[in-house]
Design a protein around this motif. Structure first.
Motif, PDB file in Angstrom:
ATOM      1  N   ASP A  18     -14.284   2.104  14.514  1.00  0.00           N
ATOM      2  CA  ASP A  18     -13.327   1.790  13.449  1.00  0.00           C
ATOM      3  C   ASP A  18     -12.771   3.054  12.807  1.00  0.00           C
ATOM      4  N   GLU A  19     -13.593   4.089  12.691  1.00  0.00           N
ATOM      5  CA  GLU A  19     -13.115   5.350  12.116  1.00  0.00           C
ATOM      6  C   GLU A  19     -12.090   6.016  13.028  1.00  0.00           C
ATOM      7  N   VAL A  20     -12.315   5.961  14.338  1.00  0.00           N
ATOM      8  CA  VAL A  20     -11.340   6.524  15.279  1.00  0.00           C
ATOM      9  C   VAL A  20     -10.014   5.784  15.163  1.00  0.00           C
ATOM     10  N   ARG A  21     -10.081   4.472  15.130  1.00  0.00           N
ATOM     11  CA  ARG A  21      -8.851   3.677  15.035  1.00  0.00           C
ATOM     12  C   ARG A  21      -8.098   3.969  13.741  1.00  0.00           C
ATOM     13  N   LEU A  22      -8.836   4.099  12.636  1.00  0.00           N
ATOM     14  CA  LEU A  22      -8.200   4.395  11.355  1.00  0.00           C
ATOM     15  C   LEU A  22      -7.501   5.748  11.392  1.00  0.00           C
ATOM     16  N   LEU A  23      -8.160   6.755  11.928  1.00  0.00           N
ATOM     17  CA  LEU A  23      -7.555   8.084  11.998  1.00  0.00           C
ATOM     18  C   LEU A  23      -6.333   8.088  12.905  1.00  0.00           C
ATOM     19  N   ALA A  24      -6.384   7.333  13.996  1.00  0.00           N
ATOM     20  CA  ALA A  24      -5.223   7.244  14.885  1.00  0.00           C
ATOM     21  C   ALA A  24      -4.028   6.662  14.140  1.00  0.00           C
ATOM     22  N   ARG A  25      -4.271   5.665  13.313  1.00  0.00           N
ATOM     23  CA  ARG A  25      -3.172   5.076  12.542  1.00  0.00           C
ATOM     24  C   ARG A  25      -2.653   6.051  11.488  1.00  0.00           C
ATOM     25  N   ARG A  26      -3.562   6.791  10.853  1.00  0.00           N
ATOM     26  CA  ARG A  26      -3.137   7.744   9.827  1.00  0.00           C
ATOM     27  C   ARG A  26      -2.309   8.879  10.419  1.00  0.00           C
ATOM     28  N   LEU A  27      -2.627   9.289  11.632  1.00  0.00           N
ATOM     29  CA  LEU A  27      -1.928  10.410  12.262  1.00  0.00           C
ATOM     30  C   LEU A  27      -0.644   9.983  12.971  1.00  0.00           C
ATOM     31  N   ALA A  28      -0.490   8.701  13.235  1.00  0.00           N
ATOM     32  CA  ALA A  28       0.605   8.203  14.073  1.00  0.00           C
ATOM     33  C   ALA A  28       1.998   8.665  13.658  1.00  0.00           C
ATOM     34  N   PRO A  29       2.324   8.811  12.356  1.00  0.00           N
ATOM     35  CA  PRO A  29       3.690   9.219  12.001  1.00  0.00           C
ATOM     36  C   PRO A  29       4.046  10.665  12.332  1.00  0.00           C
TER      37      PRO A  29
ATOM     38  N   SER B 179     -12.346   1.428  22.277  1.00  0.00           N
ATOM     39  CA  SER B 179     -13.420   0.428  22.227  1.00  0.00           C
ATOM     40  C   SER B 179     -14.788   1.033  21.922  1.00  0.00           C
ATOM     41  N   CYS B 180     -14.823   2.324  21.578  1.00  0.00           N
ATOM     42  CA  CYS B 180     -16.099   2.974  21.281  1.00  0.00           C
ATOM     43  C   CYS B 180     -15.877   4.075  20.257  1.00  0.00           C
ATOM     44  N   GLY B 181     -16.968   4.647  19.769  1.00  0.00           N
ATOM     45  CA  GLY B 181     -16.874   5.778  18.867  1.00  0.00           C
ATOM     46  C   GLY B 181     -16.578   7.061  19.629  1.00  0.00           C
ATOM     47  N   ALA B 182     -16.504   8.178  18.898  1.00  0.00           N
ATOM     48  CA  ALA B 182     -16.176   9.462  19.526  1.00  0.00           C
ATOM     49  C   ALA B 182     -16.835  10.601  18.767  1.00  0.00           C
ATOM     50  N   GLY B 183     -17.234  11.622  19.516  1.00  0.00           N
ATOM     51  CA  GLY B 183     -17.788  12.812  18.882  1.00  0.00           C
ATOM     52  C   GLY B 183     -16.725  13.622  18.184  1.00  0.00           C
ATOM     53  N   LYS B 184     -15.543  13.663  18.786  1.00  0.00           N
ATOM     54  CA  LYS B 184     -14.418  14.334  18.138  1.00  0.00           C
ATOM     55  C   LYS B 184     -13.119  13.767  18.669  1.00  0.00           C
ATOM     56  N   ILE B 185     -12.090  13.889  17.852  1.00  0.00           N
ATOM     57  CA  ILE B 185     -10.736  13.489  18.214  1.00  0.00           C
ATOM     58  C   ILE B 185      -9.917  14.759  18.380  1.00  0.00           C
ATOM     59  N   LEU B 186      -9.110  14.819  19.428  1.00  0.00           N
ATOM     60  CA  LEU B 186      -8.237  15.959  19.659  1.00  0.00           C
ATOM     61  C   LEU B 186      -6.794  15.513  19.495  1.00  0.00           C
ATOM     62  N   ALA B 187      -5.996  16.362  18.862  1.00  0.00           N
ATOM     63  CA  ALA B 187      -4.609  16.011  18.590  1.00  0.00           C
ATOM     64  C   ALA B 187      -3.702  17.202  18.857  1.00  0.00           C
TER      65      ALA B 187
ATOM     66  N   TYR C 289      -0.913  21.646  11.794  1.00  0.00           N
ATOM     67  CA  TYR C 289      -2.193  21.671  11.086  1.00  0.00           C
ATOM     68  C   TYR C 289      -2.024  21.214   9.638  1.00  0.00           C
ATOM     69  N   ARG C 290      -0.908  21.589   9.024  1.00  0.00           N
ATOM     70  CA  ARG C 290      -0.657  21.171   7.642  1.00  0.00           C
ATOM     71  C   ARG C 290      -0.533  19.642   7.563  1.00  0.00           C
ATOM     72  N   GLU C 291       0.196  19.066   8.506  1.00  0.00           N
ATOM     73  CA  GLU C 291       0.355  17.610   8.538  1.00  0.00           C
ATOM     74  C   GLU C 291      -0.987  16.916   8.765  1.00  0.00           C
ATOM     75  N   VAL C 292      -1.758  17.442   9.699  1.00  0.00           N
ATOM     76  CA  VAL C 292      -3.049  16.824  10.011  1.00  0.00           C
ATOM     77  C   VAL C 292      -3.969  16.873   8.795  1.00  0.00           C
ATOM     78  N   ARG C 293      -4.064  18.027   8.152  1.00  0.00           N
ATOM     79  CA  ARG C 293      -4.939  18.158   6.980  1.00  0.00           C
ATOM     80  C   ARG C 293      -4.577  17.133   5.906  1.00  0.00           C
ATOM     81  N   ALA C 294      -3.288  16.961   5.676  1.00  0.00           N
ATOM     82  CA  ALA C 294      -2.855  16.034   4.630  1.00  0.00           C
ATOM     83  C   ALA C 294      -3.225  14.591   4.968  1.00  0.00           C
ATOM     84  N   ARG C 295      -3.173  14.240   6.246  1.00  0.00           N
ATOM     85  CA  ARG C 295      -3.383  12.846   6.639  1.00  0.00           C
ATOM     86  C   ARG C 295      -4.854  12.480   6.847  1.00  0.00           C
ATOM     87  N   ILE C 296      -5.716  13.480   7.040  1.00  0.00           N
ATOM     88  CA  ILE C 296      -7.131  13.162   7.269  1.00  0.00           C
ATOM     89  C   ILE C 296      -7.994  13.446   6.045  1.00  0.00           C
ATOM     90  N   GLU C 297      -7.378  13.863   4.955  1.00  0.00           N
ATOM     91  CA  GLU C 297      -8.153  14.235   3.769  1.00  0.00           C
ATOM     92  C   GLU C 297      -9.093  13.101   3.357  1.00  0.00           C
TER      93      GLU C 297
END
Length: 291
Positions: free
Chosen positions: A103-114, A158-166, A177-185
């Protein structure tokens, strides 16, 4: 001003006890050369360290799938994915999974999508999941794992992850990096282990410094007894947490700025130099300081 390792000089060593009990080393840009090969001098130095009672461990951004040839080098554990996975150093078995939940991976994917030009992938306990737009970039010395990848949008993982790469094909590294920091805070940590605009996301509290916390608990030593060596900004938490933080000669400028000392380049068996200097420091501590 950082001290410079290489030719042994007692003035380069931290003279106050305790003597080093553990060397913690990054892999890419530090332990291996630019082709991903392990310098023979590093291997012989590790053998000398183990014979003298000085522990050695690897703390890396690499996922478990790229660590098979490093088994048997560390004492106890290998810390993978910036500390999200703790592996048995002999077998490669994952002993602890501190990664994101599904669920955390899915949430971060949605936050980063824009973010313009965004493409994502994830390193999981069992393999590699990537979106089709994510570029192929195997680590030095490793084969391309595209044929092993599961092509899945991370919002549907369908599973968790040790890290997400973008990555972003539309933004400069700095803007990305500025955009990513703002969206994953408040949701994740941003780590930078390359110079090509790759963003690595780890769960909150997961870093190479957290790996050293685990190493201290399992070995019953203090952070002051650790010498850590690395080359990129994701190594800074580890270098700051260690008693002595060492940058290799080829390190990122930010790492130079915060290091206690400088070792030779990764192409000059930097880790062997650090180990040999640590062994001399241990002898000095016993003979001069009585520790």
């Amino acid at each position: 001003m950082p001290r410079v390792y290489g030719h042994y000089d007692e003035a380069m060593l931290p003279l106050a006890p305790p003597a080093p009990a553990l060397i913690a080393a990054d892999i890419d840009g530090t332990f291996v050369d630019d082709g991903g090969n392990i310098p023979a001098r590093n291997l012989t130095a590790i053998a000398r360290a183990h014979a003298s009672g000085l522990d050695f461990c690897l703390v890396t951004a690499r996922p478990p799938r790229w660590l098979a040839r490093f088994r048997g080098l560390s004492a106890g554990a290998i810390y993978a994915a910036n500390g999200a996975y703790i592996l048995d150093a002999a077998t490669g078995e994952i002993l602890e999974d501190r990664g994101f939940s599904k669920d955390e991976v899915r949430l971060l994917a949605r936050r980063l999508a824009p973010i313009p030009g965004l493409a994502l992938s994830a390193e999981t306990a069992t393999g590699f999941v990537r979106e089709r737009e994510f570029p192929s970039a195997p680590a030095a010395g490793e084969r391309d794992h595209d044929s092993d990848a599961s092509f899945t949008p991370l919002r549907d993982i369908s599973c968790g992850a040790g890290k997400i790469l973008a990555v972003s094909s539309a933004l400069s590294a700095e803007d990305f990096y500025r955009e990513v920091r703002a969206r994953i805070e408040g949701l994740a940590e941003l780590h930078i282990s390359t110079s090509d605009g790759l963003a690595e996301l780890s769960p909150l509290g997961i870093s190479k410094a957290a790996a050293l916390d685990h190493a201290c608990r399992t070995r019953e030593i203090t952070h002051a007894q650790i010498w850590a060596v690395g080359d990129m900004p994701n190594d800074l938490p580890m270098l700051s947490a260690a008693g002595v933080g060492i940058a290799v000669r080829n390190a990122h400028p930010d790492v130079f700025a915060h290091a206690d000392a400088i070792a030779p380049a990764n192409t000059d068996a930097a880790v062997a130099h650090v180990i040999d200097t640590a062994l001399k420091a241990r002898v000095l501590a016993r003979t001069t300081l009585g520790t």
